[in-house]
Design a protein around this motif. Sequence first.
Motif, PDB file in Angstrom:
ATOM      1  N   TYR A  57      -2.444   2.954   2.651  1.00 37.90           N
ATOM      2  CA  TYR A  57      -1.014   3.111   2.946  1.00 37.90           C
ATOM      3  C   TYR A  57      -0.274   1.790   2.694  1.00 37.90           C
ATOM      4  O   TYR A  57       0.817   1.769   2.131  1.00 37.90           O
ATOM      5  CB  TYR A  57      -0.806   3.577   4.385  1.00 37.90           C
ATOM      6  CG  TYR A  57      -1.406   4.931   4.675  1.00 37.90           C
ATOM      7  CD1 TYR A  57      -0.847   6.089   4.128  1.00 37.90           C
ATOM      8  CD2 TYR A  57      -2.530   5.069   5.479  1.00 37.90           C
ATOM      9  CE1 TYR A  57      -1.397   7.338   4.384  1.00 37.90           C
ATOM     10  CE2 TYR A  57      -3.088   6.306   5.739  1.00 37.90           C
ATOM     11  CZ  TYR A  57      -2.524   7.439   5.190  1.00 37.90           C
ATOM     12  OH  TYR A  57      -3.075   8.677   5.438  1.00 37.90           O
ATOM     13  N   LEU A  58      -0.870   0.688   3.111  1.00 35.76           N
ATOM     14  CA  LEU A  58      -0.305  -0.628   2.816  1.00 35.76           C
ATOM     15  C   LEU A  58      -0.232  -0.835   1.310  1.00 35.76           C
ATOM     16  O   LEU A  58       0.796  -1.275   0.773  1.00 35.76           O
ATOM     17  CB  LEU A  58      -1.154  -1.726   3.450  1.00 35.76           C
ATOM     18  CG  LEU A  58      -0.840  -3.167   3.010  1.00 35.76           C
ATOM     19  CD1 LEU A  58       0.521  -3.600   3.532  1.00 35.76           C
ATOM     20  CD2 LEU A  58      -1.933  -4.129   3.452  1.00 35.76           C
ATOM     21  N   VAL A  59      -1.315  -0.527   0.612  1.00 36.61           N
ATOM     22  CA  VAL A  59      -1.365  -0.695  -0.844  1.00 36.61           C
ATOM     23  C   VAL A  59      -0.246   0.095  -1.513  1.00 36.61           C
ATOM     24  O   VAL A  59       0.452  -0.405  -2.399  1.00 36.61           O
ATOM     25  CB  VAL A  59      -2.751  -0.261  -1.376  1.00 36.61           C
ATOM     26  CG1 VAL A  59      -2.720  -0.081  -2.884  1.00 36.61           C
ATOM     27  CG2 VAL A  59      -3.806  -1.292  -0.985  1.00 36.61           C
ATOM     28  N   GLY A  60      -0.059   1.346  -1.100  1.00 37.59           N
ATOM     29  CA  GLY A  60       0.968   2.180  -1.704  1.00 37.59           C
ATOM     30  C   GLY A  60       2.371   1.635  -1.497  1.00 37.59           C
ATOM     31  O   GLY A  60       3.188   1.591  -2.424  1.00 37.59           O
ATOM     32  N   GLU A  61       2.665   1.191  -0.267  1.00 35.37           N
ATOM     33  CA  GLU A  61       4.004   0.663   0.013  1.00 35.37           C
ATOM     34  C   GLU A  61       4.241  -0.649  -0.722  1.00 35.37           C
ATOM     35  O   GLU A  61       5.329  -0.870  -1.287  1.00 35.37           O
ATOM     36  CB  GLU A  61       4.197   0.491   1.520  1.00 35.37           C
ATOM     37  CG  GLU A  61       4.282   1.830   2.253  1.00 35.37           C
ATOM     38  CD  GLU A  61       4.589   1.671   3.732  1.00 35.37           C
ATOM     39  OE1 GLU A  61       5.260   0.695   4.108  1.00 35.37           O
ATOM     40  OE2 GLU A  61       4.151   2.533   4.524  1.00 35.37           O
ATOM     41  N   LEU A  62       3.248  -1.523  -0.728  1.00 34.85           N
ATOM     42  CA  LEU A  62       3.399  -2.782  -1.465  1.00 34.85           C
ATOM     43  C   LEU A  62       3.607  -2.522  -2.957  1.00 34.85           C
ATOM     44  O   LEU A  62       4.465  -3.139  -3.594  1.00 34.85           O
ATOM     45  CB  LEU A  62       2.165  -3.662  -1.267  1.00 34.85           C
ATOM     46  CG  LEU A  62       2.039  -4.404   0.063  1.00 34.85           C
ATOM     47  CD1 LEU A  62       0.674  -5.066   0.162  1.00 34.85           C
ATOM     48  CD2 LEU A  62       3.139  -5.444   0.226  1.00 34.85           C
ATOM     49  N   LEU A  63       2.822  -1.607  -3.502  1.00 37.10           N
ATOM     50  CA  LEU A  63       2.927  -1.304  -4.930  1.00 37.10           C
ATOM     51  C   LEU A  63       4.318  -0.795  -5.280  1.00 37.10           C
ATOM     52  O   LEU A  63       4.904  -1.195  -6.300  1.00 37.10           O
ATOM     53  CB  LEU A  63       1.871  -0.262  -5.307  1.00 37.10           C
ATOM     54  CG  LEU A  63       1.823   0.156  -6.775  1.00 37.10           C
ATOM     55  CD1 LEU A  63       1.503  -1.038  -7.664  1.00 37.10           C
ATOM     56  CD2 LEU A  63       0.794   1.259  -6.977  1.00 37.10           C
ATOM     57  N   GLU A  64       4.865   0.060  -4.433  1.00 39.73           N
ATOM     58  CA  GLU A  64       6.208   0.596  -4.687  1.00 39.73           C
ATOM     59  C   GLU A  64       7.247  -0.522  -4.716  1.00 39.73           C
ATOM     60  O   GLU A  64       8.083  -0.588  -5.620  1.00 39.73           O
ATOM     61  CB  GLU A  64       6.554   1.618  -3.603  1.00 39.73           C
ATOM     62  CG  GLU A  64       7.874   2.323  -3.832  1.00 39.73           C
ATOM     63  CD  GLU A  64       8.125   3.434  -2.835  1.00 39.73           C
ATOM     64  OE1 GLU A  64       9.045   4.234  -3.076  1.00 39.73           O
ATOM     65  OE2 GLU A  64       7.403   3.511  -1.810  1.00 39.73           O
ATOM     66  N   TYR A  65       7.185  -1.438  -3.748  1.00 42.85           N
ATOM     67  CA  TYR A  65       8.168  -2.530  -3.693  1.00 42.85           C
ATOM     68  C   TYR A  65       7.923  -3.566  -4.790  1.00 42.85           C
ATOM     69  O   TYR A  65       8.869  -4.152  -5.315  1.00 42.85           O
ATOM     70  CB  TYR A  65       8.148  -3.189  -2.309  1.00 42.85           C
ATOM     71  CG  TYR A  65       8.671  -2.285  -1.220  1.00 42.85           C
ATOM     72  CD1 TYR A  65       9.952  -1.732  -1.300  1.00 42.85           C
ATOM     73  CD2 TYR A  65       7.888  -1.958  -0.120  1.00 42.85           C
ATOM     74  CE1 TYR A  65      10.433  -0.887  -0.307  1.00 42.85           C
ATOM     75  CE2 TYR A  65       8.361  -1.119   0.884  1.00 42.85           C
ATOM     76  CZ  TYR A  65       9.630  -0.585   0.784  1.00 42.85           C
ATOM     77  OH  TYR A  65      10.097   0.247   1.769  1.00 42.85           O
ATOM     78  N   ILE A  66       6.663  -3.792  -5.124  1.00 39.71           N
ATOM     79  CA  ILE A  66       6.348  -4.725  -6.214  1.00 39.71           C
ATOM     80  C   ILE A  66       6.961  -4.234  -7.513  1.00 39.71           C
ATOM     81  O   ILE A  66       7.580  -4.992  -8.273  1.00 39.71           O
ATOM     82  CB  ILE A  66       4.826  -4.920  -6.334  1.00 39.71           C
ATOM     83  CG1 ILE A  66       4.304  -5.814  -5.204  1.00 39.71           C
ATOM     84  CG2 ILE A  66       4.453  -5.524  -7.687  1.00 39.71           C
ATOM     85  CD1 ILE A  66       2.791  -5.858  -5.094  1.00 39.71           C
TER      86      ILE A  66
END
Length: 460
Positions: free
Chosen positions: A436-445
């Motif tokens: 879940y962290l990975v997904g949110e970070l990826l979206e903002y990145i």
Amino acid sequence: MNKKDGINVDKNIKIRAEKAAEEILSIPRFTEERDAALLRDYLEALDHPESGLYVVHVAGTNGKGSVTRMLRGLLTLSGKKTGGFYSPHLIRINERMEVDGEEITDEEFVSVYDEFKAVVDRKKPGRLNCFETLFILALLFFRRRKAAHVVLETGLGGRLDATTSIPAELYVITQIGLDHEEYLGNTIEKIAAEKAGIITGNSPLVMNTGSRSADEVIERKALEMGVSAIVNAGNHIVSDVAFSASGIDFSLQNDYDMYQRFHLPCYAGYQIRNAVTALCASEFLLADRSPEERERLQKEMLLGFSWMGRLTEAAPGIWLDGAHNPSAADELQSSLPYLLKDYNRLIFAASADKNVEGVLQRLAVLPWNELWLVPYSGSRSMKREELQALACRIFPPETVIMQFGSPKEAVSALMRADEENKAEDSTFTLAAGSLYLVGELLEYIRASGLSDAEKGEKVE
């Protein structure tokens, strides 16, 4: 239809797809017992979308998503129109179902959801959980795309999983570790028994659990079901492992005492285990091919493998990995020495129902200069105060521990660090602890402009 009308239609489809996704994700994810009769009712009401499918069923604690993706790629390369079903998604629900590497479109998602809802409204057979609903939608999608082969990743366990409602031609069980103990049990043996629940017939089994006690439990179940063959991929010999700028090279000794050399275009050492599992499974999937053709397809499959969030570079110097249990963290930390730099930063979040202390203990052995605690937005995320208390107890006192309110704040801080021109080639940033962290970070990145999409695709 003019261009403006087309834009409005696309926008309307996007809105409807987002609304459907919200409805599905608001349903409880799993139930403690699977209602097999209810699933059969849905399959019957939808005119059996599973009919005629050649199914490969993949379960395990760690690695099942990667193996599912590898095998889907292999079948596509061999000329079979092949669907893949995955869990969870990182950013969009569409990621969970694909045919020949193409995710379901918003228009297709809306269409299969409408087809599903029509049955619900007309027959009112009962309410499925979130994962069961997605599984049914995937089957409808595969039927629309005329996929004859599918590779299914279980969502939870095996016995409890919706995916066991249809027979499989091949069973694959990957590494077994402690996870989802509230559903599956608190020992390796109990969890292995749940994973072995995918074995519902006498089709061949390939396993690579990493645990002798898990092997014994699964072998007993396989023998009870009369499976036609059992292959333990963990018995194959891996040697000559070499990391380079282009990925990982390794040799594999098969049952005939022959060595083959393979290349993985990634840096996660744990993917070697998954590759070996997929290679063993491929012997069944490519049984009608010559040895030379099998080897060519196997090598091409691994060369084309990519899976974001499995120690992959989302932006220059920023790497993402979804390790969220101690066994996955063990595998991750053993893969990192090749990537570590002069200055190392760990971004971490975790779900409160996981063994967070165990994951942190594994990762803390590496030389981190900074630890960023960044809870993700879901209600399951462990609070910052609890993360802080654990981290202060586990990490060396010289580690600088910082807190951020959200992944968006953390990405903004990464952008500032980039602007301050910290030497990119001497800094390594890893985010781990939760997909879940990975997904949110990826979206903002991606939204921030930090991401180098071309580079990211090559590195994956």
